[in-house]
Motif scaffolding. Structure first.
Motif, PDB file in Angstrom:
ATOM      1  N   GLY A 151       4.795   3.962   3.202  1.00 54.18           N
ATOM      2  CA  GLY A 151       3.900   2.895   2.931  1.00 54.18           C
ATOM      3  C   GLY A 151       4.109   1.761   3.507  1.00 54.18           C
ATOM      4  O   GLY A 151       5.042   1.680   4.461  1.00 54.18           O
ATOM      5  N   THR A 192       6.697   3.572  -1.518  1.00 53.30           N
ATOM      6  CA  THR A 192       7.513   4.541  -2.228  1.00 53.30           C
ATOM      7  C   THR A 192       8.970   4.154  -1.547  1.00 53.30           C
ATOM      8  O   THR A 192       9.389   3.781  -0.428  1.00 53.30           O
ATOM      9  N   LYS A 245       0.900  -1.273   0.033  1.00 60.48           N
ATOM     10  CA  LYS A 245      -0.060   0.062   0.105  1.00 60.48           C
ATOM     11  C   LYS A 245       0.745   1.324  -0.009  1.00 60.48           C
ATOM     12  O   LYS A 245       1.745   1.362   0.863  1.00 60.48           O
ATOM     13  N   ASP A 246       0.734   2.111  -0.961  1.00 66.94           N
ATOM     14  CA  ASP A 246       1.260   3.584  -1.067  1.00 66.94           C
ATOM     15  C   ASP A 246       2.883   3.442  -0.701  1.00 66.94           C
ATOM     16  O   ASP A 246       3.524   4.124  -0.284  1.00 66.94           O
ATOM     17  N   ASN A 292       4.374   5.560  -4.657  1.00 66.19           N
ATOM     18  CA  ASN A 292       2.952   5.286  -4.470  1.00 66.19           C
ATOM     19  C   ASN A 292       2.368   4.032  -5.039  1.00 66.19           C
ATOM     20  O   ASN A 292       1.462   4.049  -5.546  1.00 66.19           O
ATOM     21  N   SER A 323       0.796   0.488  -5.077  1.00 65.29           N
ATOM     22  CA  SER A 323       0.030  -0.277  -4.252  1.00 65.29           C
ATOM     23  C   SER A 323      -0.622  -1.479  -5.105  1.00 65.29           C
ATOM     24  O   SER A 323      -0.788  -1.272  -6.515  1.00 65.29           O
TER      25      SER A 323
END
Lengths: 274, 280
Positions: B58, B8, B5-6, B21, B23
């Motif tokens: 993330g 980076t 998730k998200d 980012n 996901s």
């Protein structure tokens, strides 16, 4: 195509794998370390003992031995070897392939670190002690072969370094020697995880730069304090100072082991200095 | 379930992120092809999933585990076959006796099966094998560990043509409903027939994350000699005898096999069209 493992092998190997699954992680790691790195371990043993035996033979050849200076020389050789091998503790992590296989092995970082520490610190100390005795025996053997007649009785006996611990006059020397041995090795072990490549040379260079700075600073402060009558080394406070140094070395050694573990635990697949 | 998730990640503090980012979710029971250009961050993503790198921001979770913590139970249940790896200079039997016990679900009979698939002799010394043979042995071992998550980074590099065919066979043999296999590769032909889920990445994120069934229900892949047909297609790539084209699926037409190369080119050249096709 059929695999050529015969049934006996399959069952015995399966049994080995299954029995090892039930053992503790440390047990499995210990076994893996010995089997996977047996050539390296044998080479380390041969180097350590070979160097001691060679030095003992040289002493015997030149008719030296049985004294404190020879013991100190043995100590220096064993210390040097311990530092070199200490700096190689994480040599398998010097490239990406090695880092992946080390970090992905299913065992905790603490267990992985402990096994390396066990092989590098206590076992290396035992190897060093055995090396010393092998070296001194080699000295005696060479002396016997060359039929040397040296006056000192001590020359014809193996000098037991542990006697230093049982005499009050030499106790602090022995303790400091032991603490310094482990301290110096811990510095190189820390260097081994900080610089996986050429770690011995890099640690050596940095440590001696720091030691020179520390030495100069110490002399400077001792001199100032002595002039101000704040500090004076006398037989009265010598023991206290030595005790402080001893405690300081032990604490630093433990700190360096802990820092090495922390750095190992947070290692990534890519090498980062900071 | 693997959930990213998200995510980076950048290798240095002030450098451009390799992944930004990102996901995705991958369910058990799928063989997922992770595709992307060189430098798109495929290997980095695999390292992050396996806990070899720490995300800058993330989250990644695999079941109850956060990979970066490198919990022993997580490491027991994941296997990474990197593009390049080291095997100790010992016999295969010794390797098995020292390494297999770390994997609770390791099965000797599965290993024999996979070695047989790869047409390999089990009485081998790992130090004397060629790179391709080492890869066959290591992939066999990885499959026999029966971990829930198996990550393969460029697994067909170094394999000869029969080796690539046997690799596909071994992976299909080693697959089950509880297992997730992620294959990162840029050699799309090698994995085209075995994957059931495609993820195409670039540094800005995921360009396509879709099951093969979904792709074939929306897009048709075929070869045509007709230039006019090619000009109307979403993408047309030169191919022997004409063009490999990708076109939108019409309801009454028969589904086709996915041509990963064409799909890959389409996604990279026209991501907005692909997005609209898969969002509709």
């Amino acid at each position: 195509m059929e695999t050529t493992l015969n049934k006996d092998n399959i069952f015995s190997l399966s049994a080995t794998v299954d029995s090892m699954k039930g053992k503790s992680s440390l047990h499995r790691l210990f076994r893996k370390e010995i089997i996977d790195n047996r050539k390296l371990l044998m080479m380390e043993l041969a180097t350590a003992w070979g160097a001691c035996i060679l030095f003992g033979c040289l002493l015997g050849f030149y008719g030296r031995g049985g004294g404190f200076s020879e013991l100190a020389a043995f100590y220096f050789i064993i210390e040097l070897i311990a530092c070199i091998f200490g700096s190689m503790i994480f040599s398998d992590m010097k490239n990406k392939k090695g880092r992946i296989s080390t970090l992905m092995l299913p065992a905790s970082a603490a267990d992985k670190f402990f096994i390396r520490w066990l092989f590098t610190v206590p076992l290396m100390a035992v190897v060093g002690i055995i090396g010393y005795y092998l070296g001194d025996l080699s000295r005696l053997f060479i002396a016997w072969l060359s039929n040397q007649r040296v006056g000192s009785e001590a020359y014809h006996q193996v000098l037991n370094p542990f006697t230093l611990f049982f005499d009050y006059d030499t106790l602090y020397l022995a303790l400091l020697g032991t603490a310094t041995y482990f301290f110096m090795q811990s510095v190189y072990i820390l260097g081994g995880i900080v610089w996986p490549k050429l770690s011995f040379l890099k640690t050596f260079a940095l440590f001696y730069c720091l030691e020179i700075i520390f030495g100069i600073a110490s002399l400077f402060f001792i001199r100032i304090w002595s002039e101000d009558h704040l500090f004076r080394i006398s037989p009265k406070n010598e023991t206290t100072i030595l005790t402080f140094i001893l405690i300081f070395l032990v604490i630093l050694t433990l700190c360096f082991y802990w820092l090495t573990y922390r750095r190992f635990k947070n290692s990534e697949v890519i090498y980062r200095l900071f | 379930m693997l959930i990213v998730k998200d995510l980076t990640y950048s290798y240095r503090k002030h450098s451009l992120p390799v992944l930004r980012n990102l996901s995705l979710q991958i369910s058990p029971g799928s063989i997922c092809g992770l595709l992307g250009k060189n430098g798109a961050g495929k290997s980095t993503l695999l390292y992050l999933i396996s806990g070899l790198l720490k995300p800058k921001s993330g989250t990644i979770s695999f079941g109850i585990f956060t990979p970066w913590e490198r919990n022993v139970n997580f490491l027991n249940d994941i296997f990474l076959v990197p593009e390049e790896f080291e095997l100790p200079n010992i016999t295969l039997k010794e390797f098995l006796s020292t390494t297999a016990p770390f994997y609770p679900n390791f099965s000797m009979s599965d290993l024999e099966r996979h070695l047989a698939t790869f047409e390999l002799d089990a009485d081998v010394h790992l130090g004397q094998l060629s790179m391709g043979q080492k890869k066959r042995v290591f992939v066999s071992f990885a499959l026999a560990c029966n971990t829930s998550l198996l990550l393969l980074d460029e697994p067909t590099n170094g394999l000869d043509i029969p080796g690539k065919r046997l690799f596909r066979k071994a992976v299909l043999n080693g697959m089950n409903d509880n297992r997730t296999i992620i294959i990162s590769t840029h050699q799309v032909y090698d994995v085209e027939k075995i994957i059931d889920h495609v993820i195409i990445t670039e540094s800005n994120g995921i360009l396509l994350d879709s099951p093969i069934l979904d792709i074939t229900s929306r897009l048709r892949f075929r070869n045509t000699p007709n230039r006019e047909e090619a000009s109307k297609a979403l993408i047309a790539l030169d191919a022997p005898g004409g063009f490999n084209i990708v076109e939108l699926m019409d309801g009454d037409k028969e589904e086709t096999n996915v041509n990963l190369e064409s799909l890959f080119e389409l996604v990279l050249s026209n991501p907005s069209v692909v997005k609209s096709v898969f969002e509709s």
